[in-house]
Write a protein that holds these residues in place. Structure first.
Motif, mmCIF file in Angstrom:
data_model
loop_
_atom_site.group_PDB
_atom_site.id
_atom_site.type_symbol
_atom_site.label_atom_id
_atom_site.label_comp_id
_atom_site.label_asym_id
_atom_site.label_seq_id
_atom_site.Cartn_x
_atom_site.Cartn_y
_atom_site.Cartn_z
ATOM 1 N N ASN A 141 0.821 -1.217 0.000
ATOM 2 C CA ASN A 141 0.000 0.000 0.000
ATOM 3 C C ASN A 141 0.851 1.261 0.000
ATOM 4 O O ASN A 141 0.513 2.231 -0.673
ATOM 5 C CB ASN A 141 -0.989 -0.012 1.161
ATOM 6 N N ALA A 198 2.283 1.328 -3.733
ATOM 7 C CA ALA A 198 1.274 1.517 -4.779
ATOM 8 C C ALA A 198 0.441 2.780 -4.578
ATOM 9 O O ALA A 198 0.182 3.516 -5.531
ATOM 10 C CB ALA A 198 0.359 0.296 -4.851
ATOM 11 N N SER A 234 1.552 -1.428 -9.550
ATOM 12 C CA SER A 234 1.128 -2.414 -8.557
ATOM 13 C C SER A 234 1.772 -3.787 -8.739
ATOM 14 O O SER A 234 2.027 -4.472 -7.753
ATOM 15 C CB SER A 234 -0.391 -2.521 -8.521
ATOM 16 N N GLN A 272 3.749 -5.273 -5.645
ATOM 17 C CA GLN A 272 3.416 -6.543 -4.989
ATOM 18 C C GLN A 272 4.617 -7.474 -4.949
ATOM 19 O O GLN A 272 4.795 -8.229 -4.000
ATOM 20 C CB GLN A 272 2.189 -7.201 -5.622
ATOM 21 N N GLU A 293 -5.992 -8.130 -11.445
ATOM 22 C CA GLU A 293 -5.901 -6.684 -11.231
ATOM 23 C C GLU A 293 -6.694 -5.858 -12.238
ATOM 24 O O GLU A 293 -7.438 -4.954 -11.844
ATOM 25 C CB GLU A 293 -4.442 -6.233 -11.257
ATOM 26 N N ALA A 333 -5.557 -2.466 -5.473
ATOM 27 C CA ALA A 333 -4.487 -1.907 -4.646
ATOM 28 C C ALA A 333 -4.761 -2.032 -3.153
ATOM 29 O O ALA A 333 -3.840 -2.031 -2.355
ATOM 30 C CB ALA A 333 -4.264 -0.443 -5.004
#
Length: 146
Positions: A32, A35, A42, A46, A100, A108
């Motif tokens: 978080n 992103a 993202s 990740q 996604e 996100a």
């Protein structure tokens, strides 16, 4: 691994689960941060957050869940742990990239929570089987050979 009949295995499982939860907190928090606040793509965020979560889990599992393995080379054990987790990262990245786009606004904030249980299950059994058990067996054998 006999969780039902062995108190030591239940304690180890509980510790492994707590370590996994802490890794998820690291993963989710870093994801978080990257992103949302730093605007890192993202998929990259990740991968970075997963890697930091894995390093967190390796450190705490070595120190707390499997302390008897500290006599084994940390570098060798980290290599084994990383190998186990590369597959988890590949699975997660694939799933993440597929999921996604259709739910980009939700992604996100929530996807790591959906994928974490899959990875935790994989890591528990693979780490126990491939990384730590073998190290404990080698350590016990080296003690017996003295």
């Amino acid at each position: 691994m006999n969780l039902f009949n062995d108190a030591d295995e239940r304690r180890r499982f509980f510790r492994f689960a707590l370590v996994g939860i802490s890794g998820s907190v690291v993963d989710f928090g870093v994801f978080n941060l990257l992103a949302t606040f730093l605007h890192v793509p993202s998929t990259i965020a990740q991968a970075i957050s997963f890697t930091l979560g894995v390093l967190n889990n390796f450190t705490w599992n070595r120190l707390w869940t499997y302390p008897e393995t500290r006599q084994i080379s940390a570098l060798k054990q980290l290599g084994q742990f990383a190998t186990v987790n590369v597959f988890g990262l590949a699975i997660r990245t694939l799933l993440f990239s597929l999921i996604e786009q259709p739910i980009i606004n939700l992604a996100a904030k929530t996807i790591p929570h959906f994928l974490t249980p899959t990875i935790v299950g994989h890591n528990l059994f693979a780490s126990d089987r491939d990384c730590y058990r073998h190290a404990v067996e080698l350590l016990c054998q080296s003690i017996l050979d003295i």
